[in-house]
Design an enzyme around this catalytic site. Structure first.
Site, PDB file in Angstrom:
ATOM      1  N   ASN A  11       0.861  -1.189   0.000  1.00  0.00           N
ATOM      2  CA  ASN A  11       0.000   0.000   0.000  1.00  0.00           C
ATOM      3  C   ASN A  11       0.898   1.240   0.000  1.00  0.00           C
ATOM      4  OD1 ASN A  11      -1.912   1.979   0.453  1.00  0.00           O
ATOM      5  ND2 ASN A  11      -2.291   1.434   2.598  1.00  0.00           N
ATOM      6  N   TRP A  12       0.948   1.911  -1.142  1.00  0.00           N
ATOM      7  CA  TRP A  12       1.851   3.064  -1.267  1.00  0.00           C
ATOM      8  C   TRP A  12       1.267   4.316  -0.611  1.00  0.00           C
ATOM      9  CZ3 TRP A  12       3.504   2.652  -7.171  1.00  0.00           C
ATOM     10  CH2 TRP A  12       4.229   1.469  -7.327  1.00  0.00           C
ATOM     11  N   LYS A  13       0.036   4.233  -0.172  1.00  0.00           N
ATOM     12  CA  LYS A  13      -0.652   5.385   0.454  1.00  0.00           C
ATOM     13  C   LYS A  13      -0.533   6.617  -0.460  1.00  0.00           C
ATOM     14  CE  LYS A  13       0.312   3.323   4.889  1.00  0.00           C
ATOM     15  NZ  LYS A  13      -0.061   3.362   6.273  1.00  0.00           N
ATOM     16  N   HIS A  96      -9.787   0.704   5.456  1.00  0.00           N
ATOM     17  CA  HIS A  96      -8.439   0.898   6.011  1.00  0.00           C
ATOM     18  C   HIS A  96      -8.545   1.852   7.195  1.00  0.00           C
ATOM     19  CE1 HIS A  96      -4.284   2.232   6.384  1.00  0.00           C
ATOM     20  NE2 HIS A  96      -3.951   1.134   5.744  1.00  0.00           N
ATOM     21  N   GLU A  98      -6.919   4.300   8.101  1.00  0.00           N
ATOM     22  CA  GLU A  98      -6.801   5.737   7.782  1.00  0.00           C
ATOM     23  C   GLU A  98      -8.105   6.263   7.187  1.00  0.00           C
ATOM     24  OE1 GLU A  98      -3.135   5.289   5.583  1.00  0.00           O
ATOM     25  OE2 GLU A  98      -2.175   4.716   7.462  1.00  0.00           O
ATOM     26  N   GLU A 168      -5.587  -5.558  10.857  1.00  0.00           N
ATOM     27  CA  GLU A 168      -4.647  -4.449  10.988  1.00  0.00           C
ATOM     28  C   GLU A 168      -4.952  -3.677  12.267  1.00  0.00           C
ATOM     29  OE1 GLU A 168      -2.600  -3.240   7.245  1.00  0.00           O
ATOM     30  OE2 GLU A 168      -4.420  -2.097   7.221  1.00  0.00           O
ATOM     31  N   GLY A 174       1.830   2.090  10.719  1.00  0.00           N
ATOM     32  CA  GLY A 174       2.704   3.243  10.516  1.00  0.00           C
ATOM     33  C   GLY A 174       3.403   3.721  11.779  1.00  0.00           C
ATOM     34  N   SER A 214       3.140  -2.236  10.357  1.00  0.00           N
ATOM     35  CA  SER A 214       4.578  -2.042  10.586  1.00  0.00           C
ATOM     36  C   SER A 214       5.425  -3.276  10.307  1.00  0.00           C
ATOM     37  CB  SER A 214       4.820  -1.538  12.018  1.00  0.00           C
ATOM     38  OG  SER A 214       4.244  -0.261  12.187  1.00  0.00           O
ATOM     39  N   GLY A 235       2.696  -1.334   4.328  1.00  0.00           N
ATOM     40  CA  GLY A 235       2.644   0.098   3.994  1.00  0.00           C
ATOM     41  C   GLY A 235       4.050   0.617   3.761  1.00  0.00           C
ATOM     42  N   GLY A 236       4.631   1.227   4.796  1.00  0.00           N
ATOM     43  CA  GLY A 236       5.943   1.879   4.700  1.00  0.00           C
ATOM     44  C   GLY A 236       7.000   1.059   3.965  1.00  0.00           C
TER      45      GLY A 236
HETATM   46  C1  PEP Z   1      -1.045  -0.175   5.933  1.00  0.00           C
HETATM   47  O1  PEP Z   1      -1.011   0.879   5.330  1.00  0.00           O
HETATM   48  O2  PEP Z   1      -2.026  -0.921   5.830  1.00  0.00           O
HETATM   49  C2  PEP Z   1       0.087  -0.561   6.784  1.00  0.00           C
HETATM   50  C3  PEP Z   1       0.062  -1.737   7.360  1.00  0.00           C
HETATM   51  O3  PEP Z   1       1.092   0.366   6.919  1.00  0.00           O
HETATM   52  P1  PEP Z   1       2.497   0.120   7.669  1.00  0.00           P
HETATM   53  O4  PEP Z   1       3.085  -1.158   7.124  1.00  0.00           O
HETATM   54  O5  PEP Z   1       3.319   1.319   7.319  1.00  0.00           O
HETATM   55  O6  PEP Z   1       2.206   0.006   9.126  1.00  0.00           O
END
Ligand code: PEP
Length: 259
Positions: A11-13, A96, A98, A168, A174, A214, A235-236
């Site tokens: 997920n590049w957000k 999600h 966010e 999640e 994040g 994370s 994500g990151g």
């Molecule tokens: C996400 O965006 O769903 C996510 C899990 O982000 P991160 O890996 O940065 O925690």
């Protein structure tokens, strides 16, 4: 949808513009290997989806929308619908954290989006997870149940096959504060228990359940080795081509161990 493959989703957000996304996909394509037992999915910003769809090798990567509106057409300024994404993306993130916490999306929105995705041949990735305060108050179980009921209320047991559930925990996204693998395994068992209660054993055991929060190349294998976890939402770490490719390799290695 069979659970015989691991699912790794990046997920590049709200990162990478169209040009950057295209360059990055090019780089990613050089380092991420195609493995029969692993599906690799990229969720770019909506602006880049069209460009990437022309560039991507769909054998190597599938595409996902990070968000979409639940109506198919109409006077909804600024929105993109699942029907417009049909045929371009194979997956769509729904609920999600966010979206729920920054944009105040409700279970009602989530439910409508799950329906819109299914109606348009897109596999919804329904994200659920407890907040830090729910965890502290021992309310994880209830939070997961409520979000499952909220998101899946109109989904039949036949349709459930196309749904992916992403566990999640909100506090893990994040933050660099990833969940303990054994706690994730427990939460995933709880999710399957709820799904069994709602849909019966056969339908529930066919659902892919993945973890996100994370995860890095260093922690990925700890989750992927858990028997009930079918993949990861990253994500990151998905913004680092080498790290993302390393996570895909870890998923492949786990699949090899199983075979
Ligand atoms: C996400 O965006 O769903 C996510 C899990 O982000 P991160 O890996 O940065 O925690």
């Amino acid at each position: 949808m069979a659970r015989d493959k691991k699912l790794i989703i990046g997920n590049w957000k709200m990162n990478l513009g169209v040009h950057e996304a295209s360059l990055y996909l090019h780089k990613l394509a050089e380092v991420v290997k195609v493995h029969r037992g692993v599906d690799v999915v990229i969720a770019p910003t909506v602006l880049a989806i069209q460009t990437l769809s022309l560039q991507v090798n769909y054998r190597q990567f599938k595409l996902a929308a990070q968000n979409f509106y639940w109506r198919d057409h109409g006077a909804f300024t600024g929105e993109v619908s699942a029907s417009q994404l049909r045929g371009i993306v194979q997956y769509g993130l729904v609920g999600h954290s966010e979206r729920r916490h920054v944009f105040q999306e409700t279970d009602k929105d989530t439910r409508a989006k799950v329906q819109a995705a299914i109606r348009n041949g897109i596999r919804p990735i329904l994200c659920i997870g407890e907040t830090a305060s729910e965890k502290a108050m021992n309310e994880t179980n209830d939070a997961l149940y409520d979000q499952l009921i909220g998101g899946l209320a109109n989904v039949t047991s036949e349709e459930l096959e196309s749904v992916v559930i992403a566990y999640e925990p909100v506090w893990a996204i994040g933050t660099g504060n990833n969940a303990v693998p054994l706690d994730v395994a427990k939460a995933v068992r709880t999710i399957r228990h709820h799904l069994r209660h709602l849909y019966g054993t056969k339908a529930a055991s066919a659902v892919q359940v993945i973890y996100g929060g994370s995860v890095t190349e260093h922690s990925a294998a700890d989750y992927l080795s858990l028997p009930d976890i079918d993949g990861l939402l990253i994500g990151g770490a998905s913004l680092d081509a080498r790290a993302f490719a390393a996570i895909v390799e870890k998923a492949h290695n786990q699949e090899k161990v199983k075979r």
